[in-house]
Design a protein around this motif. Structure first.
Motif, PDB file in Angstrom:
ATOM      1  N   LEU A 246     -20.747  25.469 -22.002  1.00 30.90           N
ATOM      2  CA  LEU A 246     -21.238  24.126 -21.680  1.00 30.90           C
ATOM      3  C   LEU A 246     -22.503  23.829 -22.481  1.00 30.90           C
ATOM      4  O   LEU A 246     -23.318  24.737 -22.733  1.00 30.90           O
ATOM      5  N   PRO A 250     -25.125  22.185 -15.299  1.00 29.66           N
ATOM      6  CA  PRO A 250     -24.410  21.457 -14.233  1.00 29.66           C
ATOM      7  C   PRO A 250     -25.151  21.498 -12.902  1.00 29.66           C
ATOM      8  O   PRO A 250     -24.595  21.877 -11.875  1.00 29.66           O
ATOM      9  N   THR A 401     -17.844  16.929 -12.574  1.00 29.30           N
ATOM     10  CA  THR A 401     -17.968  18.238 -13.226  1.00 29.30           C
ATOM     11  C   THR A 401     -17.083  19.269 -12.530  1.00 29.30           C
ATOM     12  O   THR A 401     -16.390  20.061 -13.171  1.00 29.30           O
ATOM     13  N   GLU A 404     -13.376  18.610 -13.412  1.00 32.31           N
ATOM     14  CA  GLU A 404     -13.072  18.980 -14.795  1.00 32.31           C
ATOM     15  C   GLU A 404     -12.964  20.496 -14.924  1.00 32.31           C
ATOM     16  O   GLU A 404     -12.085  21.026 -15.606  1.00 32.31           O
ATOM     17  N   TRP A 405     -13.849  21.227 -14.231  1.00 36.06           N
ATOM     18  CA  TRP A 405     -13.809  22.687 -14.258  1.00 36.06           C
ATOM     19  C   TRP A 405     -12.578  23.218 -13.542  1.00 36.06           C
ATOM     20  O   TRP A 405     -12.068  24.290 -13.839  1.00 36.06           O
TER      21      TRP A 405
END
Length: 482
Positions: A246, A250, A401, A404-405
């Motif tokens: 990344l 986050p 987030t 998406e992960w």
């Protein structure tokens, strides 16, 4: 031994705000926490011994206006369920256990709102296990129970942070989070101990192909050893998303007015201060009642032969003195010394009502109209709306987030309720709606009237028009008793 640790360095704003945050947390926690803080909130009287102070504090009553106010504010924000839009079936199981410790996304959101109403600051870290996931697909990781999680950090746990300019944007470049790790007790196999750990999240530059550099998100965990030095626990971790590191941290800040790292004042700090003043007045009032509220026996002209002799008061005892000049009287408190304290306590209760607690107290309906009550709440509602909107923005970023992960990227939007009070419907309004519906006025079809009744909460939001019509058609007529 002086502390040589660097990882435990506090941000200047953290050090400045910590007393406020601690005070807010203690007030919301209630009497036990306030009493445990001792002289921090209740100074001792002059020449008061430790035993006397202990009794003085024990008599003092800390009334839970603070918790009730925070609870009321959060309750109004979640009076209606928050909306996650869109919400496909595939994400629902993950939201039911967002922390992998049994806490749902809904509960996590309520906890965040509670912390915001208490300290004005909170944070959420979106994390993903690294060990054992290399080479796994999303489906393989999910089948093995390996998936992203969310973890909350309250204001006092967000120890330090930095921002910087990267790619012409101001971004979070470092944050230090204080945690408590459970470790075995070497002296007792049946007990455990806790140890402070410091989770450092930062952005570092790494070398790529052809001598290029790129920013990478790194995680490290430290403890402070017996020599007060920093000791790293484990190695450096570079979490991967879709096989790539990344380029951002986050971690998402939540504040009263924004989702940046800026620090806001606790929104109810004035109420907390008045609550503590009420507590101190209670201590003085109870102290005065204890020493002056009961009549005190006063004897003159009598000296006992044995200094250890005792005189008892009650119907089973009588005092007979050999000296006819001796006398016994009761000294009774009749002055107004305690009245100003009681009056000031009552004023503080009114102040707390204005500052937030009035949302829980019963309205004086005989002297206050619904319109007046609505105006009185307007200030609180406007602040509460801003807070609800801010929390929704932060949850939206964290959830996007997270998804998406989890291999479900999309544009998720989290919205918190902002209709804090049930809308009132007068008999005249209802009568007018029914007349318009019966006459077929524009906008008052069956669907239109039903939507209006749902909006004004006369019909549950999860009921459809067809279901309501079926209920009406299946209703049995009422047969009057003869």
């Amino acid at each position: 031994m002086p502390n040589k640790s660097k990882v435990s360095t506090e941000h200047p704003k953290y050090a400045d705000m910590y007393p406020q945050w601690k005070k807010a947390e203690d007030c919301v926690a209630g009497q036990r926490a306030v009493h445990n803080a001792g002289k921090t909130y209740l100074p001792a009287l002059k020449d008061q011994t430790d035993e006397d102070y202990k009794a003085y504090k024990l008599r003092a009553l800390f009334v839970g206006f603070s918790w009730r106010s925070v609870s009321a504010m959060v309750g109004m924000m979640f009076r209606k369920p928050m909306v996650v839009d869109p919400l496909p079936e595939s994400i629902k199981p993950l939201l039911k256990n967002i922390t992998m410790s049994g806490v749902s996304f809904y509960t996590l959101s309520q906890e965040t709102a509670t912390e915001i109403m208490t300290t004005g600051r909170d944070g959420i870290l979106v994390d993903y296990p690294v060990k054992g996931t290399e080479g796994m697909t999303v489906a393989m990781a999910e089948a093995a129970g390996i998936r992203p999680i969310m973890a909350r950090y309250q204001a006092t746990s967000i120890l330090n942070w930095k921002t910087g300019r990267i790619n012409n944007a101001t971004v979070l470049t470092m944050v230090v989070l204080k945690e408590q790790a459970t470790i075995p007790d070497p002296e007792n196999e049946f007990a455990e101990k806790t140890e402070a750990r410091y989770r450092v999240l930062d952005l570092v530059q790494r070398s790529g192909e052809l001598d290029s550099t790129y920013w990478a998100y790194r995680q490290r965990v430290f403890r402070i050893d017996d020599n007060k030095d920093d000791e790293q626990v484990g190695g450096d971790i570079y979490p991967l998303m879709n096989g790539k590191v990344l380029n951002y941290i986050p971690f998402y800040f939540f504040g009263v007015l924004s989702i940046t790292s800026e620090v806001d004042e606790p929104p109810l700090i004035d109420l907390f201060d008045v609550n503590l003043d009420h507590y101190r007045l209670s201590a003085d009032h109870k102290h005065g009642l204890h020493f002056g509220g009961l009549p005190t026996a006063v004897i003159s002209g009598y000296t006992p032969e044995n200094p250890k002799d005792k005189l008892y008061i009650g119907s089973a005892s009588a005092w007979v003195f050999p000296d006819p000049q001796a006398s016994a009287k009761y000294l009774e408190f009749t002055g107004q010394g305690l009245k100003p304290i009681a009056e000031e306590m009552a004023k503080n209760e009114e102040r707390m009502a204005i500052l937030g607690a009035r949302l829980l107290t019963s309205e004086k309906k005989a002297t206050e109209t619904a319109q007046t009550a609505q105006i009185h709440r307007a200030g609180e509602s406007s602040v509460l709306s801003s807070i609800a909107e801010t929390i929704g923005l932060g949850l939206t970023l964290a959830l996007n987030t997270f998804c998406e992960w989890a291999g479900m990227p999309g544009k998720w939007t989290v919205t918190l309720n902002q209709e804090f009070m049930p809308p009132e419907v007068t008999p005249e309004e209802l009568k007018g709606w029914l007349a318009a519906w019966m006459s077929g006025a524009p906008g008052f079809s069956d669907q239109g009237l039903f939507a209006l009744l749902q909006k004004r909460e006369l019909i549950a939001s999860d009921v459809t028009l067809e279901e309501e019509q079926a209920r009406i058609s299946n209703k049995k007529p009422i047969t009057p008793e003869i």
